[in-house]
Design a protein around this motif. Structure first.
Motif, PDB file in Angstrom:
ATOM      1  N   SER A  49     -11.212 -34.781  23.255  1.00 34.09           N
ATOM      2  CA  SER A  49     -11.152 -33.219  23.077  1.00 34.09           C
ATOM      3  C   SER A  49     -11.647 -32.529  22.019  1.00 34.09           C
ATOM      4  O   SER A  49     -12.293 -32.224  21.081  1.00 34.09           O
ATOM      5  N   LEU A  50     -11.073 -31.283  22.533  1.00 35.64           N
ATOM      6  CA  LEU A  50     -11.323 -30.160  20.820  1.00 35.64           C
ATOM      7  C   LEU A  50     -10.429 -30.501  19.432  1.00 35.64           C
ATOM      8  O   LEU A  50     -10.139 -31.083  19.579  1.00 35.64           O
ATOM      9  N   TYR A  55      -9.410 -26.288  17.524  1.00 36.90           N
ATOM     10  CA  TYR A  55      -8.367 -25.709  18.380  1.00 36.90           C
ATOM     11  C   TYR A  55      -7.429 -24.951  17.368  1.00 36.90           C
ATOM     12  O   TYR A  55      -7.256 -23.901  18.229  1.00 36.90           O
ATOM     13  N   LYS A  58      -8.931 -21.628  17.470  1.00 37.06           N
ATOM     14  CA  LYS A  58      -8.914 -21.059  18.639  1.00 37.06           C
ATOM     15  C   LYS A  58      -7.715 -20.401  18.792  1.00 37.06           C
ATOM     16  O   LYS A  58      -7.269 -19.323  18.954  1.00 37.06           O
ATOM     17  N   ASP A 253      -7.388 -32.159  29.621  1.00 40.75           N
ATOM     18  CA  ASP A 253      -7.026 -31.708  28.641  1.00 40.75           C
ATOM     19  C   ASP A 253      -6.508 -30.734  28.434  1.00 40.75           C
ATOM     20  O   ASP A 253      -6.257 -29.976  28.522  1.00 40.75           O
ATOM     21  N   LYS A 255      -5.884 -29.487  25.297  1.00 40.86           N
ATOM     22  CA  LYS A 255      -5.736 -28.173  24.485  1.00 40.86           C
ATOM     23  C   LYS A 255      -6.656 -27.777  24.582  1.00 40.86           C
ATOM     24  O   LYS A 255      -6.942 -26.011  25.018  1.00 40.86           O
ATOM     25  N   ARG A 256      -7.292 -27.995  25.763  1.00 42.33           N
ATOM     26  CA  ARG A 256      -8.391 -26.770  26.676  1.00 42.33           C
ATOM     27  C   ARG A 256      -7.340 -25.973  27.858  1.00 42.33           C
ATOM     28  O   ARG A 256      -8.015 -24.796  27.811  1.00 42.33           O
ATOM     29  N   LEU A 259      -5.636 -23.301  25.533  1.00 40.92           N
ATOM     30  CA  LEU A 259      -6.103 -22.394  25.119  1.00 40.92           C
ATOM     31  C   LEU A 259      -7.484 -21.535  26.671  1.00 40.92           C
ATOM     32  O   LEU A 259      -6.641 -20.304  26.845  1.00 40.92           O
ATOM     33  N   ASN A 260      -7.446 -21.896  27.311  1.00 36.89           N
ATOM     34  CA  ASN A 260      -8.067 -21.323  28.497  1.00 36.89           C
ATOM     35  C   ASN A 260      -6.647 -20.554  28.950  1.00 36.89           C
ATOM     36  O   ASN A 260      -7.132 -19.281  29.733  1.00 36.89           O
TER      37      ASN A 260
END
Length: 305
Positions: A49-50, A55, A58, A253, A255-256, A259-260
C-alpha cells in the motif's frame, strides 16, 4: 502574498506530519494487533500500500481542505448529509474517523443508531432518522442509515418483503424531499471482496482490541454473503436517483479508500474561502492580592506515566 500563504501552508503541513506520525501509530492500534501467522497471510494477500509518510502527507492535505469546507458550511448555513454504507468491516468507520478527526464536532457529527426500540418499530420507518438531520451550518455523517431496511433487516428477516418493497417505493421521494429542503445528500457504498472480508474478520477474532467489533450479526453476514450481495445490487439499482446518486468506494486497500473517499467528498461540495475573524490572545489580568490556594494531594490523578 499568495506565495507567502503557500509557504505557511507547507510549514503547517510538515509540522502536522511530525505530530501526526505518533498519533497515527496510536490510531493504527485499532488496526489488528495480529498473530504473526495471520499477519503473514494478510500481507501476502495485499500488494504494497502507500508508504506511511506519503499516506499521512496526503491525508493531512485533505484534512486541511476538510477544515476549509467545514468553515464554508458553517458560514453559509449549508446542510450536508453523507451516508456510509457497506458490508461489515468494509472500512466505513476508518474513513469517518479521518473525516471528523480535525473538525469541530458541533459542525460535523456522526450518527450511528442502535437497533430500533419497540416504540421505534411502530413508527413511520424514517421517523427515527429525521431528528438527526442537519440544521443550517451542519454536516451529518450516517454510519449506516435508513438503508438498513434494504440490507441487514431484509437479509436477516427483521423486515417483511412488503415492508422492504414499501421502503424502495418511499426512499427516492424521501431523499428528493431532503434535497428540495436544501440538504445535500451524498451516498457512499464501501465495496470489499469476499476474501478481504474473511481476512478482516479473522483479524478481529485474533485481536483482543477489536473483538468487540464482532457481533453475532457480523458472523451471520459471512454465512449470508450471497444474500447480502443480491440485496445490495437491488438497493443500488432502485435507489440510485439523480438527486442523490450512489458512489462506490473500492475498499480492499484501506489507505487508498480513505484518501479517495475524502477527495471525492470534497469535490461534491462547492466550498470557497470564507472571511475569518483574526484571533488575538488578550492580556491576562493579574491581581497582586491573589494567592493561589494549595489543593490537597489526594485530588490529583496519580502520575504513573
Amino acid at each position: 502574498m499568495t506565495g507567502q500563504k503557500h509557504t505557511e501552508d507547507l510549514d503547517w503541513l510538515e509540522a502536522e506530519l511530525a505530530d501526526t506520525l505518533d498519533e497515527d501509530y496510536e490510531l493504527e492500534m485499532s488496526e489488528p494487533a495480529l498473530s504473526l501467522e495471520i499477519r503473514k497471510i494478510y500481507d501476502k494477500a495485499h500488494p504494497p500500500s502507500l508508504d506511511r509518510k506519503d499516506y499521512l502527507r496526503k491525508l493531512l492535505h485533505l484534512q486541511s481542505e476538510l477544515i476549509k469546507m467545514h468553515d464554508w458550511v458553517r458560514y453559509t448555513g449549508e446542510k450536508v448529509v453523507v451516508i456510509f454504507e457497506g458490508r461489515d468491516s468494509a472500512g466505513k468507520g476508518g474513513v469517518i474517523k479521518r473525516i471528523t478527526q480535525r473538525l469541530n464536532p458541533r459542525v460535523c457529527r456522526t450518527v450511528a443508531l442502535p437497533a430500533p426500540s419497540e416504540r421505534e418499530r411502530s413508527q413511520w420507518y424514517f421517523q427515527r432518522y429525521v431528528p438527526h438531520l442537519p440544521a443550517g451550518g451542519e454536516i451529518v455523517l450516517f454510519d449506516r442509515s435508513w438503508y438498513n431496511r434494504a440490507g441487514v433487516e431484509r437479509v436477516m428477516g427483521f423486515a417483511r418483503e412488503d415492508q422492504v418493497e414499501q421502503f424502495f417505493e418511499d426512499v427516492p421521494d424521501f431523499e428528493r424531499m431532503l434535497v428540495r429542503s436544501g440538504i445535500r445528500v451524498i451516498k457512499y457504498w464501501f465495496s470489499i471482496t469476499d476474501e478481504e472480508q474473511q481476512l478482516r474478520f479473522l483479524m478481529r477474532i485474533h485481536d483482543p482490541l477489536k473483538q468487540w467489533k464482532l457481533s453475532p450479526m457480523d458472523l451471520q453476514s459471512r454465512v449470508r454473503w450471497e444474500a447480502y450481495t443480491k440485496a445490495k445490487e437491488e438497493m443500488l439499482a432502485r435507489t440510485n436517483i439523480p438527486e442523490a446518486p450512489w458512489y462506490i468506494v473500492p475498499g480492499n486497500d484501506k489507505k487508498r479508500a480513505r484518501l479517495n473517499c475524502i477527495d471525492h467528498l470534497l469535490s461534491m461540495i462547492p466550498y470557497e474561502p470564507v472571511p475569518q475573524e483574526e484571533v488575538t490572545l488578550p492580556d491576562r489580568y493579574y491581581n497582586p492580592q491573589y494567592e493561589r490556594s494549595v489543593l490537597p494531594e489526594e485530588l490529583y490523578v496519580p502520575s504513573k506515566y
